[in-house]
Design a protein around this motif. Sequence first.
Motif, PDB file in Angstrom:
ATOM      1  N   LEU A   1       0.954  -1.083  -0.045  1.00 59.17           N
ATOM      2  CA  LEU A   1       0.064  -0.173   0.025  1.00 59.17           C
ATOM      3  C   LEU A   1       0.764   1.207   0.000  1.00 59.17           C
ATOM      4  O   LEU A   1       1.739   1.389   0.878  1.00 59.17           O
ATOM      5  CB  LEU A   1      -0.835   0.072   1.027  1.00 59.17           C
ATOM      6  CG  LEU A   1      -1.714  -1.076   1.620  1.00 59.17           C
ATOM      7  CD1 LEU A   1      -2.537  -1.048   2.755  1.00 59.17           C
ATOM      8  CD2 LEU A   1      -2.753  -1.544   0.295  1.00 59.17           C
ATOM      9  N   ASP A   2       0.787   2.083  -1.029  1.00 62.34           N
ATOM     10  CA  ASP A   2       1.467   3.288  -0.866  1.00 62.34           C
ATOM     11  C   ASP A   2       0.442   4.414  -0.918  1.00 62.34           C
ATOM     12  O   ASP A   2      -0.923   4.423  -0.686  1.00 62.34           O
ATOM     13  CB  ASP A   2       2.006   3.631  -2.517  1.00 62.34           C
ATOM     14  CG  ASP A   2       3.158   2.401  -2.780  1.00 62.34           C
ATOM     15  OD1 ASP A   2       3.926   2.329  -1.950  1.00 62.34           O
ATOM     16  OD2 ASP A   2       3.066   1.711  -3.969  1.00 62.34           O
ATOM     17  N   HIS A   3       1.151   5.608  -0.791  1.00 58.96           N
ATOM     18  CA  HIS A   3       0.357   7.023  -0.683  1.00 58.96           C
ATOM     19  C   HIS A   3      -0.687   6.961   0.557  1.00 58.96           C
ATOM     20  O   HIS A   3      -1.764   7.376   0.387  1.00 58.96           O
ATOM     21  CB  HIS A   3      -0.485   7.233  -2.034  1.00 58.96           C
ATOM     22  CG  HIS A   3       0.489   7.297  -3.283  1.00 58.96           C
ATOM     23  ND1 HIS A   3       1.245   7.850  -3.572  1.00 58.96           N
ATOM     24  CD2 HIS A   3       0.094   6.243  -4.052  1.00 58.96           C
ATOM     25  CE1 HIS A   3       1.966   7.557  -4.707  1.00 58.96           C
ATOM     26  NE2 HIS A   3       0.982   6.504  -5.305  1.00 58.96           N
ATOM     27  N   LEU A   4      -0.082   6.561   1.907  1.00 61.37           N
ATOM     28  CA  LEU A   4      -0.961   6.601   3.063  1.00 61.37           C
ATOM     29  C   LEU A   4      -0.473   7.818   3.788  1.00 61.37           C
ATOM     30  O   LEU A   4       0.359   8.542   3.663  1.00 61.37           O
ATOM     31  CB  LEU A   4      -0.309   5.383   3.801  1.00 61.37           C
ATOM     32  CG  LEU A   4      -0.640   3.860   3.227  1.00 61.37           C
ATOM     33  CD1 LEU A   4       0.237   2.968   4.099  1.00 61.37           C
ATOM     34  CD2 LEU A   4      -2.046   3.494   3.171  1.00 61.37           C
ATOM     35  N   ALA A   5      -1.615   8.181   4.448  1.00 60.54           N
ATOM     36  CA  ALA A   5      -1.699   9.433   5.291  1.00 60.54           C
ATOM     37  C   ALA A   5      -1.965   9.152   6.830  1.00 60.54           C
ATOM     38  O   ALA A   5      -2.559   8.045   6.970  1.00 60.54           O
ATOM     39  CB  ALA A   5      -2.738  10.265   4.896  1.00 60.54           C
ATOM     40  N   PRO A   6      -1.237   9.968   7.508  1.00 58.04           N
ATOM     41  CA  PRO A   6      -1.460   9.545   9.168  1.00 58.04           C
ATOM     42  C   PRO A   6      -2.636  10.115   9.454  1.00 58.04           C
ATOM     43  O   PRO A   6      -3.564  10.731   8.774  1.00 58.04           O
ATOM     44  CB  PRO A   6      -0.421  10.550   9.657  1.00 58.04           C
ATOM     45  CG  PRO A   6      -0.056  11.679   8.688  1.00 58.04           C
ATOM     46  CD  PRO A   6      -0.335  11.210   7.320  1.00 58.04           C
ATOM     47  N   ASP A   7      -3.041   9.585  10.715  1.00 59.79           N
ATOM     48  CA  ASP A   7      -4.375   9.800  11.277  1.00 59.79           C
ATOM     49  C   ASP A   7      -5.581   9.349  10.349  1.00 59.79           C
ATOM     50  O   ASP A   7      -6.495  10.023  10.140  1.00 59.79           O
ATOM     51  CB  ASP A   7      -4.551  11.292  11.502  1.00 59.79           C
ATOM     52  CG  ASP A   7      -3.668  11.908  12.755  1.00 59.79           C
ATOM     53  OD1 ASP A   7      -2.942  11.154  13.484  1.00 59.79           O
ATOM     54  OD2 ASP A   7      -3.652  13.077  12.844  1.00 59.79           O
ATOM     55  N   GLN A   8      -5.444   8.314   9.718  1.00 57.53           N
ATOM     56  CA  GLN A   8      -6.142   7.469   9.027  1.00 57.53           C
ATOM     57  C   GLN A   8      -6.581   6.173   9.401  1.00 57.53           C
ATOM     58  O   GLN A   8      -5.600   5.457   9.699  1.00 57.53           O
ATOM     59  CB  GLN A   8      -5.985   7.764   7.668  1.00 57.53           C
ATOM     60  CG  GLN A   8      -5.906   9.102   6.826  1.00 57.53           C
ATOM     61  CD  GLN A   8      -7.252   9.765   7.143  1.00 57.53           C
ATOM     62  OE1 GLN A   8      -8.288   9.259   6.732  1.00 57.53           O
ATOM     63  NE2 GLN A   8      -7.383  11.180   7.260  1.00 57.53           N
ATOM     64  N   LEU A   9      -7.931   5.528   9.227  1.00 57.07           N
ATOM     65  CA  LEU A   9      -8.149   4.160   9.232  1.00 57.07           C
ATOM     66  C   LEU A   9      -8.336   3.752   7.987  1.00 57.07           C
ATOM     67  O   LEU A   9      -9.408   4.152   7.263  1.00 57.07           O
ATOM     68  CB  LEU A   9      -9.471   4.084  10.073  1.00 57.07           C
ATOM     69  CG  LEU A   9      -9.969   2.571  10.190  1.00 57.07           C
ATOM     70  CD1 LEU A   9      -8.998   1.560  10.810  1.00 57.07           C
ATOM     71  CD2 LEU A   9     -11.362   2.356  10.893  1.00 57.07           C
ATOM     72  N   TYR A  10      -7.756   2.550   7.687  1.00 57.07           N
ATOM     73  CA  TYR A  10      -7.687   2.141   6.195  1.00 57.07           C
ATOM     74  C   TYR A  10      -8.646   0.657   6.428  1.00 57.07           C
ATOM     75  O   TYR A  10      -8.005  -0.158   7.062  1.00 57.07           O
ATOM     76  CB  TYR A  10      -6.285   1.799   5.678  1.00 57.07           C
ATOM     77  CG  TYR A  10      -5.954   3.138   5.353  1.00 57.07           C
ATOM     78  CD1 TYR A  10      -6.033   3.696   3.914  1.00 57.07           C
ATOM     79  CD2 TYR A  10      -5.124   3.925   5.975  1.00 57.07           C
ATOM     80  CE1 TYR A  10      -5.380   4.980   3.524  1.00 57.07           C
ATOM     81  CE2 TYR A  10      -4.361   5.313   5.570  1.00 57.07           C
ATOM     82  CZ  TYR A  10      -4.740   5.813   4.643  1.00 57.07           C
ATOM     83  OH  TYR A  10      -4.388   7.078   3.976  1.00 57.07           O
ATOM     84  N   ASN A  11      -9.587   0.464   5.682  1.00 55.14           N
ATOM     85  CA  ASN A  11     -10.193  -0.702   5.591  1.00 55.14           C
ATOM     86  C   ASN A  11      -9.732  -1.480   4.320  1.00 55.14           C
ATOM     87  O   ASN A  11     -10.023  -0.966   3.060  1.00 55.14           O
ATOM     88  CB  ASN A  11     -11.761  -0.582   5.515  1.00 55.14           C
ATOM     89  CG  ASN A  11     -12.206  -0.087   6.898  1.00 55.14           C
ATOM     90  OD1 ASN A  11     -12.282  -0.691   7.751  1.00 55.14           O
ATOM     91  ND2 ASN A  11     -12.739   1.380   6.996  1.00 55.14           N
ATOM     92  N   ILE A  12      -8.983  -2.497   4.401  1.00 55.41           N
ATOM     93  CA  ILE A  12      -8.333  -3.103   3.511  1.00 55.41           C
ATOM     94  C   ILE A  12      -8.800  -4.608   3.407  1.00 55.41           C
ATOM     95  O   ILE A  12      -9.068  -5.675   4.114  1.00 55.41           O
ATOM     96  CB  ILE A  12      -6.773  -3.431   3.505  1.00 55.41           C
ATOM     97  CG1 ILE A  12      -6.255  -1.793   3.872  1.00 55.41           C
ATOM     98  CG2 ILE A  12      -6.388  -3.995   2.334  1.00 55.41           C
ATOM     99  CD1 ILE A  12      -6.525  -0.827   2.710  1.00 55.41           C
ATOM    100  N   LYS A  13      -9.262  -4.893   2.096  1.00 57.08           N
ATOM    101  CA  LYS A  13      -9.920  -6.284   1.755  1.00 57.08           C
ATOM    102  C   LYS A  13      -8.918  -7.211   0.999  1.00 57.08           C
ATOM    103  O   LYS A  13      -8.178  -6.295  -0.041  1.00 57.08           O
ATOM    104  CB  LYS A  13     -11.192  -6.253   1.102  1.00 57.08           C
ATOM    105  CG  LYS A  13     -11.908  -7.422   0.994  1.00 57.08           C
ATOM    106  CD  LYS A  13     -13.332  -7.231   0.583  1.00 57.08           C
ATOM    107  CE  LYS A  13     -14.045  -8.668   0.283  1.00 57.08           C
ATOM    108  NZ  LYS A  13     -15.535  -8.404  -0.160  1.00 57.08           N
ATOM    109  N   GLU A  14      -8.533  -8.504   1.423  1.00 58.19           N
ATOM    110  CA  GLU A  14      -7.703  -9.124   0.472  1.00 58.19           C
ATOM    111  C   GLU A  14      -7.919  -9.273  -0.899  1.00 58.19           C
ATOM    112  O   GLU A  14      -9.048  -9.554  -1.512  1.00 58.19           O
ATOM    113  CB  GLU A  14      -7.352 -10.465   1.174  1.00 58.19           C
ATOM    114  CG  GLU A  14      -6.325 -11.318   0.451  1.00 58.19           C
ATOM    115  CD  GLU A  14      -6.497 -12.760   1.134  1.00 58.19           C
ATOM    116  OE1 GLU A  14      -5.208 -13.554   0.687  1.00 58.19           O
ATOM    117  OE2 GLU A  14      -7.217 -13.050   1.842  1.00 58.19           O
TER     118      GLU A  14
END
Length: 596
Positions: free
Chosen positions: A581-594
Amino acid sequence: MKRGPIARALLILFFVGLIAVPAVLTRVSAHRNKTHDSAESAMTRYGFHFTEVSRQAGVNFTHHAPVLDPKLASIMPEVASMGASVSIVDYNRDGWPDIYVTNSREGTMNALYRNNHDGTFTDVAPQLGIADVNKTGTGVSMGAVWGDYDNDGYPDLFLIKWGRPILFHNNGGKSFTDVSEKAGLPKWMNANTAVWFDYDGDGKLDLFVGGYYNENIDLWHLKTTKIMPDSFEYAKNGGCKYLFHNLGGGRFDEVSAQLGIKSRRWALASGAADLSGSGHPDLFVANDYGVSELYVNDGKSFHEEGEQTGVGFAPKSGMNVAFGDIFNQGKYSIYVSNISESGILIQGNNLWVPQEGQSGSSLHYQNMARDLGVELGGWSFGAQFGDLNNDGNLDLFLTNGYVSLDRNKSYWYDFAKVAGGNSTIIGDAKNWPAFDGRSLSGYQQKKVWLNDGAGKFEDVAQAVGVTDTHDGRAVAFADLWNRGVLDVVVANQDGPLLIYKNTVNPQDKWIEFQLEGTKSNRSAIGAQVTLFWNGQQQIQQVSGGSGFAAQNERRIHFGLGKNPQIEKAVLRWPSGEVQTLDHLAPDQLYNIKEPE
């Protein structure tokens, strides 16, 4: 006008009250100011502070210890000293963590505190069918772990018991059904630990359960008092270790012996993680009255390598298993709690740190608990790793305290006499001296060890607001209010459930990941996230049970410190799929599905 004695007394109290009330208000005000000042001081120095908020949150739960066969009455405080547990679950998939807690006396109720999204919780266990589980003749609860064994999207509940274990199927977050018989679970076991994990990578969650007392013993109807360990160091007369292979269709097959797990040591805690880097989850078991065991998984069977790896070097009183990348090097260390009592017994807790250049069957650990400052924790029980102040380093929260009775009388002398006896003396409960109201390592101060990022931990518990002296057992971490901080829930033996709400300096950033498997088990238990930021890395995993009789929230939480530059996150799913996963920002919740 004459006044009677009662009237005169009331009048005196009234005038005294006029004087005393302002004094009381002054003291209350001073206490509040002192608390406020200490909180501000902790925030300034350590970047976080806890406030105990269980009552404000609507949680009023008190654990009750078991009452066992009268033949054990003289030592009941010792044999009935466990059962308080806590596990975190989003049972209804509304995106807010809920809290499940156990009770351990016949007739008492377990509780599932549903998160109301407004800072409060409501016990919904009775209407969902998972409260009245300690019925006479069926045993009592010792813990609980959650995992979606049928991949329908809703976490199911395995209830660990001294007695009849129960597997509850979650019916879409609306109710639970007892499916134990269909699943093929044993009719009786005396277990204290369990963990969900997919040991064979087939996409279905399997279940490990560790026995404590022998499963042939009914602790409420004893045929003999010869039920205790046959040694304080190498006891091998404990309960069976079970490995239930998920066959699908709600059925399980018990395969422990054929896969190499045959020990009858007294298991108190267990955890699963890919420690050897093979892509398969290994199994670590902390045993009471003996050595720890590390079962390395080669994908087909397990090989016990505790002695070869170092973790099984010396017998102690293992009561906890927690994994943490404490040096931000992409490797798990393992924390095992034991017993320490100044001037009497110093077993010391273990922090097993992997050594450079070791992998696979040559995996090796060194105990660095003393060097890092986390060795002495009293009579220690549950512990968890987590970044409590979001500075980018994993901290350690430890519960302790065994039996808190008369502060002025100690059972240690008699306890030591038993421990020094031969197996015949130790193994028979009738030989153990009566407690007679005495304490055994009671009223201890909890530990909150702050990781300074340079190889040392500092105990800051008192400064950050963790001041209780209850007999702590289980501890679990969760972002209860969805604020990007780790709150702490502590289950106390014969004591209240405590919720420590965390306040963190907002300048310290965070990122969270909520994972869902497709080819892997839907709970994503065993999935690993390695986060790269500011030139460093940290690995965490989704856990199917951690610590002592506990389970953290499945959501993965990373603290990032100030001004973080996130490079990427690498996810390794239990299926073997690797995702970046690229281009991630702080103070965030990421919901990721396989990926399919």
